[in-house]
Motif scaffolding. Structure first.
Motif, PDB file in Angstrom:
ATOM      1  N   GLY A  41       5.857   3.407   1.446  1.00 45.77           N
ATOM      2  CA  GLY A  41       5.367   2.029   1.433  1.00 45.77           C
ATOM      3  C   GLY A  41       4.836   1.608   2.786  1.00 45.77           C
ATOM      4  N   LEU A  42       3.694   0.929   2.769  1.00 44.45           N
ATOM      5  CA  LEU A  42       3.105   0.362   4.001  1.00 44.45           C
ATOM      6  C   LEU A  42       2.731  -1.084   3.716  1.00 44.45           C
ATOM      7  N   PRO A  43       2.631  -1.898   4.781  1.00 51.15           N
ATOM      8  CA  PRO A  43       2.165  -3.275   4.555  1.00 51.15           C
ATOM      9  C   PRO A  43       0.820  -3.242   3.818  1.00 51.15           C
ATOM     10  N   LYS A  44       0.659  -4.150   2.872  1.00 54.23           N
ATOM     11  CA  LYS A  44      -0.549  -4.159   2.043  1.00 54.23           C
ATOM     12  C   LYS A  44      -1.800  -4.196   2.927  1.00 54.23           C
ATOM     13  N   GLY A  45      -2.690  -3.239   2.714  1.00 53.75           N
ATOM     14  CA  GLY A  45      -3.958  -3.213   3.446  1.00 53.75           C
ATOM     15  C   GLY A  45      -3.960  -2.287   4.657  1.00 53.75           C
ATOM     16  N   ASP A  46      -2.822  -1.672   4.974  1.00 55.07           N
ATOM     17  CA  ASP A  46      -2.762  -0.775   6.138  1.00 55.07           C
ATOM     18  C   ASP A  46      -3.332   0.595   5.735  1.00 55.07           C
ATOM     19  N   CYS A  85      -2.217   4.608   6.090  1.00 55.91           N
ATOM     20  CA  CYS A  85      -1.916   5.239   4.800  1.00 55.91           C
ATOM     21  C   CYS A  85      -2.634   6.589   4.692  1.00 55.91           C
ATOM     22  N   GLU A  86      -3.918   6.619   5.073  1.00 54.01           N
ATOM     23  CA  GLU A  86      -4.676   7.883   5.034  1.00 54.01           C
ATOM     24  C   GLU A  86      -4.047   8.895   5.987  1.00 54.01           C
ATOM     25  N   PHE A 131      -1.920  12.955  -5.052  1.00 54.69           N
ATOM     26  CA  PHE A 131      -1.863  11.646  -4.387  1.00 54.69           C
ATOM     27  C   PHE A 131      -2.573  10.585  -5.239  1.00 54.69           C
ATOM     28  N   GLU A 132      -2.094   9.371  -5.098  1.00 52.51           N
ATOM     29  CA  GLU A 132      -2.686   8.258  -5.866  1.00 52.51           C
ATOM     30  C   GLU A 132      -3.928   7.689  -5.180  1.00 52.51           C
ATOM     31  N   GLY A 133      -4.016   7.860  -3.865  1.00 51.23           N
ATOM     32  CA  GLY A 133      -5.106   7.228  -3.105  1.00 51.23           C
ATOM     33  C   GLY A 133      -4.628   5.897  -2.553  1.00 51.23           C
ATOM     34  N   CYS A 134      -5.007   5.632  -1.297  1.00 51.66           N
ATOM     35  CA  CYS A 134      -4.526   4.415  -0.630  1.00 51.66           C
ATOM     36  C   CYS A 134      -5.322   3.206  -1.128  1.00 51.66           C
ATOM     37  N   THR A 182       0.869  -1.181   0.000  1.00 52.05           N
ATOM     38  CA  THR A 182       0.000   0.000   0.000  1.00 52.05           C
ATOM     39  C   THR A 182       0.905   1.231   0.000  1.00 52.05           C
ATOM     40  N   PHE A 183       0.628   2.173  -0.889  1.00 51.53           N
ATOM     41  CA  PHE A 183       1.473   3.366  -0.976  1.00 51.53           C
ATOM     42  C   PHE A 183       0.703   4.616  -0.579  1.00 51.53           C
ATOM     43  N   ALA A 184       1.263   5.400   0.338  1.00 48.43           N
ATOM     44  CA  ALA A 184       0.799   6.770   0.546  1.00 48.43           C
ATOM     45  C   ALA A 184       1.604   7.671  -0.390  1.00 48.43           C
ATOM     46  N   GLY A 185       1.099   8.866  -0.609  1.00 47.00           N
ATOM     47  CA  GLY A 185       1.797   9.803  -1.487  1.00 47.00           C
ATOM     48  C   GLY A 185       1.330   9.702  -2.909  1.00 47.00           C
ATOM     49  N   PRO A 186       2.169  10.090  -3.858  1.00 48.95           N
ATOM     50  CA  PRO A 186       3.598  10.359  -3.723  1.00 48.95           C
ATOM     51  C   PRO A 186       3.899  11.661  -2.975  1.00 48.95           C
ATOM     52  N   TYR A 187       5.089  11.669  -2.355  1.00 42.75           N
ATOM     53  CA  TYR A 187       5.546  12.880  -1.673  1.00 42.75           C
ATOM     54  C   TYR A 187       6.531  13.665  -2.525  1.00 42.75           C
ATOM     55  N   TYR A 188       6.991  13.055  -3.636  1.00 44.44           N
ATOM     56  CA  TYR A 188       7.852  13.779  -4.579  1.00 44.44           C
ATOM     57  C   TYR A 188       7.855  13.011  -5.903  1.00 44.44           C
TER      58      TYR A 188
END
Ligand code: GLU
Length: 266
Positions: free
Chosen positions: A215-220, A224-225, A262-265, A109-115
């Protein structure tokens, strides 16, 4: 990452009572970063401290998630281990020049992008034979294990470069200096740090958008939000601009200081 030190009986009692344990005092947030990317994630061998733009962003995010400096633990996560470290939950977050890609999104699971960085190419200062990515045909390029960069050249663009598998970016530079490879093609933010103080030249012909995600563990998804809210704040209050200037002002790079879409979690 919760590392509760409770006697088994006490843990069972709390679990049975349905007590919420967190955030307990002994909670810590474990964040994966790079150790050999000057300007982004670098471990000082003497002080044992990490520093760089990614590390500073990680600290700012942690602070906004309620984890002060004493409760943040950094862990070195080279490109080859990022997905496995998240899957094993050895880390809570990864902030390590980690591009969001469709394939990685199936595992992370991805937050961001931050750059949004851009891939470019680094060569020895006296090598005039490489002016852009197409000139890598027939050349030996660094293929860092687990990185996306060499695939962008050989698989996505079909350029017949020979990837020389190498564990880290630090080792790529040793190989470039030793004449064992001809080029390191990767994100401009990484190249800026690697080139500083060396007889090496960035060809200045960017050819991709690298959306750096957390990066976060898938489903977190809840965390992520929360990370996305932290990133919004980090951009709105000027922290991101301050950090980008601090780490890249003298690099010659044209850094962007507005918050990426942002891409959305998921
Ligand atoms: N951003 C690219 C990637 O995530 C290259 C840098 C790296 O390997 O960390 O693959």
């Amino acid at each position: 990452m919760r590392r509760l030190v409770l006697a088994p009986a006490a843990a069972v009692a709390l679990a049975v009572a349905g007590c919420s344990l967190g955030p307990a005092n002994d909670d810590e947030l474990v964040i994966g970063v790079k150790a050999d990317q000057p300007g982004l994630g670098l471990l000082d061998a003497r002080t044992k401290k990490y520093d760089g733009f990614d590390v500073a962003m990680a600290r700012e995010i942690a602070k906004r998630l309620g984890y002060g400096p004493g409760r943040v633990v950094f862990r070195t996560t080279p490109s080859s281990v990022r997905e496995a470290e998240l899957k094993a939950r050895n880390v809570d977050l990864i902030v390590a020049s980690y591009s969001i890609t469709p394939k990685r999104k199936t595992q992370v699971t991805f937050a961001g992008p931050y750059y949004v960085a851009h891939q470019d190419t680094l060569v020895r200062a006296d090598d005039r034979s490489i002016g852009d990515v197409r000139d890598l045909a027939g050349k030996r390029i660094c293929a860092v294990t687990g990185s996306n960069s060499w695939r962008r050249v050989t698989e996505e663009r079909g350029i017949a470069a020979r990837g020389v598998e190498t564990p880290t970016y630090g080792k790529c530079m040793d190989r470039l200096d030793a004449g064992e490879i001809d080029a390191v093609s990767t994100d401009d933010l990484i190249l800026a740090g690697l080139a500083a103080g060396r007889r090496a030249r960035i060809v200045n012909a960017p050819f991709t958008d690298e959306k750096y995600g957390i990066g976060l563990p898938k489903g977190d998804l809840a965390r992520c939000e929360a990370v996305n809210r932290a990133l919004t704040e980090i951009y709105q209050d000027g922290t991101a601009t301050r950090l980008l200037h601090r780490w890249f002002r003298d690099s010659g790079l044209n850094v962007t200081t507005h918050v990426p879409q942002f891409e959305g979690c998921s």
